[in-house]
Write a protein that holds these residues in place. Structure first.
Motif, PDB file in Angstrom:
ATOM      1  N   MET A  43       6.591  -6.621  -3.963  1.00 20.51           N
ATOM      2  CA  MET A  43       7.481  -6.896  -2.830  1.00 20.51           C
ATOM      3  C   MET A  43       6.943  -7.993  -1.929  1.00 20.51           C
ATOM      4  SD  MET A  43      10.060  -4.832  -3.225  1.00 20.51           S
ATOM      5  CE  MET A  43      10.895  -5.041  -1.645  1.00 20.51           C
ATOM      6  N   VAL A  46       7.061   4.067   1.600  1.00 23.94           N
ATOM      7  CA  VAL A  46       6.307   2.874   1.973  1.00 23.94           C
ATOM      8  C   VAL A  46       6.568   2.576   3.455  1.00 23.94           C
ATOM      9  CG1 VAL A  46       6.129   0.391   1.597  1.00 23.94           C
ATOM     10  CG2 VAL A  46       6.365   1.933  -0.372  1.00 23.94           C
ATOM     11  N   LEU A  47       5.502   2.257   4.181  1.00 26.95           N
ATOM     12  CA  LEU A  47       5.631   1.918   5.605  1.00 26.95           C
ATOM     13  C   LEU A  47       5.339   0.446   5.834  1.00 26.95           C
ATOM     14  CD1 LEU A  47       3.844   5.003   7.234  1.00 26.95           C
ATOM     15  CD2 LEU A  47       6.304   4.584   7.010  1.00 26.95           C
ATOM     16  N   VAL A  48       5.801  -0.029   6.968  1.00 30.64           N
ATOM     17  CA  VAL A  48       5.550  -1.400   7.417  1.00 30.64           C
ATOM     18  C   VAL A  48       4.662  -1.300   8.663  1.00 30.64           C
ATOM     19  CG1 VAL A  48       6.753  -3.308   8.572  1.00 30.64           C
ATOM     20  CG2 VAL A  48       7.647  -2.370   6.415  1.00 30.64           C
ATOM     21  N   PRO A  49       3.713  -2.242   8.851  1.00 30.74           N
ATOM     22  CA  PRO A  49       2.826  -2.131  10.011  1.00 30.74           C
ATOM     23  C   PRO A  49       3.616  -1.929  11.310  1.00 30.74           C
ATOM     24  CG  PRO A  49       2.078  -3.900   8.589  1.00 30.74           C
ATOM     25  CD  PRO A  49       3.376  -3.407   8.014  1.00 30.74           C
ATOM     26  N   TYR A  57      -2.923  -4.862   2.932  1.00 28.87           N
ATOM     27  CA  TYR A  57      -1.457  -4.877   2.809  1.00 28.87           C
ATOM     28  C   TYR A  57      -0.830  -5.290   4.138  1.00 28.87           C
ATOM     29  CZ  TYR A  57       3.156  -2.688   3.403  1.00 28.87           C
ATOM     30  OH  TYR A  57       4.460  -2.442   3.727  1.00 28.87           O
ATOM     31  N   TYR A 111      14.479  -7.738   4.954  1.00 27.86           N
ATOM     32  CA  TYR A 111      13.324  -7.728   4.050  1.00 27.86           C
ATOM     33  C   TYR A 111      12.451  -6.493   4.316  1.00 27.86           C
ATOM     34  CZ  TYR A 111       8.671  -8.793   2.316  1.00 27.86           C
ATOM     35  OH  TYR A 111       7.440  -8.700   1.717  1.00 27.86           O
ATOM     36  N   LEU A 112      12.157  -6.227   5.586  1.00 28.38           N
ATOM     37  CA  LEU A 112      11.325  -5.059   5.911  1.00 28.38           C
ATOM     38  C   LEU A 112      12.005  -3.768   5.450  1.00 28.38           C
ATOM     39  CD1 LEU A 112       9.893  -5.923   9.449  1.00 28.38           C
ATOM     40  CD2 LEU A 112       8.841  -6.265   7.203  1.00 28.38           C
ATOM     41  N   GLU A 143       6.364  10.279   0.291  1.00 31.94           N
ATOM     42  CA  GLU A 143       5.580   9.462   1.227  1.00 31.94           C
ATOM     43  C   GLU A 143       6.058   8.024   1.143  1.00 31.94           C
ATOM     44  OE1 GLU A 143       1.337   9.855   0.785  1.00 31.94           O
ATOM     45  OE2 GLU A 143       1.436  12.043   0.835  1.00 31.94           O
ATOM     46  N   LEU A 173      11.818 -15.267   1.793  1.00 35.48           N
ATOM     47  CA  LEU A 173      10.877 -14.146   1.739  1.00 35.48           C
ATOM     48  C   LEU A 173      10.606 -13.786   0.287  1.00 35.48           C
ATOM     49  CD1 LEU A 173      12.614 -12.630   4.707  1.00 35.48           C
ATOM     50  CD2 LEU A 173      10.124 -12.626   4.595  1.00 35.48           C
ATOM     51  N   PHE A 184       0.862  -1.173   0.000  1.00 31.54           N
ATOM     52  CA  PHE A 184       0.000   0.000   0.000  1.00 31.54           C
ATOM     53  C   PHE A 184       0.903   1.228   0.000  1.00 31.54           C
ATOM     54  CE2 PHE A 184      -2.281   3.345   2.366  1.00 31.54           C
ATOM     55  CZ  PHE A 184      -3.381   3.471   1.547  1.00 31.54           C
ATOM     56  N   GLY A 185       0.711   2.104  -0.976  1.00 27.99           N
ATOM     57  CA  GLY A 185       1.581   3.272  -1.092  1.00 27.99           C
ATOM     58  C   GLY A 185       2.846   3.000  -1.884  1.00 27.99           C
ATOM     59  N   GLY A 186       3.010   1.765  -2.378  1.00 31.87           N
ATOM     60  CA  GLY A 186       4.186   1.412  -3.171  1.00 31.87           C
ATOM     61  C   GLY A 186       3.796   1.021  -4.583  1.00 31.87           C
ATOM     62  N   THR A 187       4.782   0.743  -5.424  1.00 32.32           N
ATOM     63  CA  THR A 187       4.489   0.435  -6.834  1.00 32.32           C
ATOM     64  C   THR A 187       5.167  -0.847  -7.311  1.00 32.32           C
ATOM     65  OG1 THR A 187       6.407   1.659  -7.667  1.00 32.32           O
ATOM     66  CG2 THR A 187       4.368   2.905  -7.372  1.00 32.32           C
ATOM     67  N   SER A 244      11.436   0.444  -1.096  1.00 32.95           N
ATOM     68  CA  SER A 244      10.915   0.205  -2.446  1.00 32.95           C
ATOM     69  C   SER A 244      10.197   1.471  -2.943  1.00 32.95           C
ATOM     70  CB  SER A 244       9.995  -1.021  -2.453  1.00 32.95           C
ATOM     71  OG  SER A 244       8.752  -0.735  -1.840  1.00 32.95           O
ATOM     72  N   PRO A 245      10.061   1.617  -4.286  1.00 33.35           N
ATOM     73  CA  PRO A 245       9.516   2.863  -4.845  1.00 33.35           C
ATOM     74  C   PRO A 245       8.117   3.174  -4.295  1.00 33.35           C
ATOM     75  CG  PRO A 245      10.340   1.413  -6.596  1.00 33.35           C
ATOM     76  CD  PRO A 245      10.388   0.637  -5.329  1.00 33.35           C
ATOM     77  N   SER A 246       7.890   4.418  -3.937  1.00 36.46           N
ATOM     78  CA  SER A 246       6.583   4.801  -3.392  1.00 36.46           C
ATOM     79  C   SER A 246       5.727   5.431  -4.476  1.00 36.46           C
ATOM     80  CB  SER A 246       6.748   5.754  -2.213  1.00 36.46           C
ATOM     81  OG  SER A 246       7.225   7.005  -2.666  1.00 36.46           O
ATOM     82  N   LYS A 247       4.421   5.353  -4.250  1.00 34.19           N
ATOM     83  CA  LYS A 247       3.453   5.874  -5.213  1.00 34.19           C
ATOM     84  C   LYS A 247       3.521   7.394  -5.266  1.00 34.19           C
ATOM     85  CE  LYS A 247      -1.288   4.491  -6.290  1.00 34.19           C
ATOM     86  NZ  LYS A 247      -2.346   3.576  -5.793  1.00 34.19           N
ATOM     87  N   VAL A 248       3.633   7.988  -4.089  1.00 32.05           N
ATOM     88  CA  VAL A 248       3.647   9.450  -3.986  1.00 32.05           C
ATOM     89  C   VAL A 248       5.014   9.877  -3.476  1.00 32.05           C
ATOM     90  CG1 VAL A 248       2.586  11.452  -2.871  1.00 32.05           C
ATOM     91  CG2 VAL A 248       1.171   9.454  -3.472  1.00 32.05           C
ATOM     92  N   ALA A 268      13.956  -3.495   2.891  1.00 33.81           N
ATOM     93  CA  ALA A 268      13.804  -3.447   1.427  1.00 33.81           C
ATOM     94  C   ALA A 268      12.400  -2.995   1.044  1.00 33.81           C
ATOM     95  CB  ALA A 268      14.121  -4.820   0.826  1.00 33.81           C
ATOM     96  N   VAL A 269      11.389  -3.425   1.782  1.00 37.96           N
ATOM     97  CA  VAL A 269      10.016  -2.979   1.506  1.00 37.96           C
ATOM     98  C   VAL A 269       9.915  -1.468   1.723  1.00 37.96           C
ATOM     99  CG1 VAL A 269       7.602  -3.116   2.254  1.00 37.96           C
ATOM    100  CG2 VAL A 269       8.958  -5.219   2.024  1.00 37.96           C
TER     101      VAL A 269
END
Lengths: 344, 344
Positions: free
Chosen positions: A153, B299-302, A227, B283-284, B297, A245, A147-150, B290-294, B286-287
């Protein structure tokens, strides 16, 4: 064309046997694929068979092994899948653990290096039939963007939950992607565009072309929450199975690599509170009977639609693609022998 | 107004002690509420305190008990909550089970008849801090309509998952409703409309009025899939804890009824595969990278945002509603002018 359950099982079982599976193993793998067809999920059905056969021929699947089981702790069975067929390795471990659940109350199976499981519903249905609550989790290649990524992953990381009741069990089986990758493949194979919002292409732009989507990333379901659930399952499976992973996973969709994703199954004895199974099924009945948004479209409970479709397919058979039928028949060595005979 | 973490903890702890909780119990219940405020979830924060105090005064909460624990099986601890404070009953059981996990590999706590837990993240964070994977599930009053339905038939049924890594744990905590009911209450209390799509009124029609929504039903998140997960958690919790089902649940939001929902906690020892915690945190990372949509902003991990907010609130304090502050002060038998000095 229309195929009966018996004919589909016979074809799939024979194909798998002809490629080296024992009768029992072939029958179980065939059952998982045919049941998916009957439930209306062809993306997890017979179209997977050519890939399985190719992987068996290349030694990427060992159709004879059940994997190597080891008790990691009193209630945890760890399994090295040794390139076995997913359903064979999983069910062997579940059946090994299940007799201990009355004493333990809860137990876990963690599998690495087995092949694709097919629909997870199969496993929680089997666990529910033992009177136990079941949870199944699996990982896959990186196919889903955050979510928020493209960029892809995360795996499609499905979760299934089965809860026995006094009547039919509740059976939830969902991918944490907005659709399973199999569905995108199915659109590609049948030349149909995919709906808006399902996927991004390799450049991170929205696309309705299933072929571009295959090279890009599927959306998670339910925005940030879906997500969150997907990445939590990614970490859970890797943490419990010691498996790869998403970005390092191979072998569930290709014919080149050993399969190194992980699978987790949790079996739990329900509370013995008096009347509980009846209370559960009465609650589900009340949910089904509650007012629906659209007249004539009653509220459903997870598992209802699949159960209805499976029953109908059991009576009337189900549709499969003519070219898939021809492909499957062409894979049979008994057919190949005929060609060889013609050559000499 | 702005409140410091220390002032908030002192106020909440003293209020709970003044109404009969032991110092330890008061401090833990206060911690759970104040942490929710600090993480930016005021709906699960100090605004719950007047209700808790009222329930304690009416005998609907016994702030002294930890409940009655019983081993239902080798790896399952069953707890009769006996109207105890949710966090006290839950943490006592988790701490009783945890020392057995190295031998068992997995274990489960099933609680019935304890009070509201607050945010589930607290419990899986505590379990992750022990080096264990944690899953927490809870049920509630019927507040959510089924996908395709119009009437409140399900609880908001949250799930939390915590997975330890070499760095911060992954911490997922989500309600299976599109928002928690506490958020609707918070809109009602602050006189703000709710967005389209969050809720239906008592007649099953869409509404943006939080007061009408309180009498109606919240939407599940993620359409059919989120509904499926929510009803599966409903059944899981009832099947494992023997607790009431949504339409019979009372006592998490009112001051009239004993609380009869259920709570489930699963504790699991991770795989001992070499290097696994580092692989998980890499891994987290790398997430996140990773490229963000905006642009701008990432990408976040829970768990990321809550952790950032909590750290900021720990340094700078957090905002609370002036009238809530006054309500809380009015609840103290000794009044609290001394705390006025601690406003920051």
């Amino acid at each position: 064309m229309r195929l009966s359950e018996a004919a589909a099982l016979a074809l799939a079982t024979r194909l798998l046997e002809e490629h080296g599976a024992t009768r029992d193993h072939a029958a179980l793998q065939a059952r998982v694929l045919v049941t998916a067809e009957m439930k209306g999920h062809p993306s997890h059905g017979l179209c997977r068979l050519p890939r399985l056969v190719e992987r068996m021929e290349r030694g990427l699947i060992d159709p004879q092994t059940k994997g190597t089981q080891r008790w990691r702790a009193d209630a945890v069975l760890e399994v090295e899948g040794s390139a076995g067929l997913g359903p064979i390795v999983a069910m062997a471990a579940i059946e090994r653990l299940a007799p201990h659940i009355p004493d333990l109350g809860i137990g876990l199976v963690a599998v690495r290096n087995a092949n694709h499981l097919g629909m997870l519903a199969h496993y929680v249905e089997a666990i529910a039939a033992m009177g136990l609550v079941g949870i199944a989790l699996s990982s896959s290649e990186a196919l889903v963007h955050p979510f928020g990524g493209t960029q892809a992953m995360l795996g499609t990381n499905p979760i299934a939950i089965g809860v026995p009741t006094a009547e039919d069990p509740l059976v939830l089986d969902l991918a944490t992607s907005i659709v399973p990758m199999g569905r995108i493949h199915h659109h590609a194979a049948t030349g149909r565009p995919i709906p808006d919002g399902w996927a991004l292409d390799a450049a991170g732009k929205p696309t309705t072309d299933p072929k571009r989507a295959k090279a890009g990333a599927i959306a998670p379901f339910g925005d940030a929450k879906g997500y969150g659930l997907g990445i939590a399952i990614e970490l859970l499976v890797a943490a419990l199975a010691g498996s790869a992973l998403a970005t390092e996973v191979h072998g569930t969709l290709d014919s080149q690599s050993p399969c190194n994703k992980g699978d987790v199954f949790i079996l739990i004895e329900p509370s013995l509170a008096p009347g509980l199974p009846t209370r559960l099924s009465a609650y589900l009945a009340a949910v089904r009977a509650s007012p629906s948004k659209v007249a004539g479209e009653p509220v459903l409970v997870p598992g209802d639609r699949a159960r209805q479709r499976r029953a109908a397919a059991s009576r009337n058979g189900f549709e499969i693609n003519q070219s898939l039928w021809e492909d499957l028949n062409a894979l049979s060595p008994s057919r190949i022998l005929v060609f060889e005979g013609q050559r000499s």
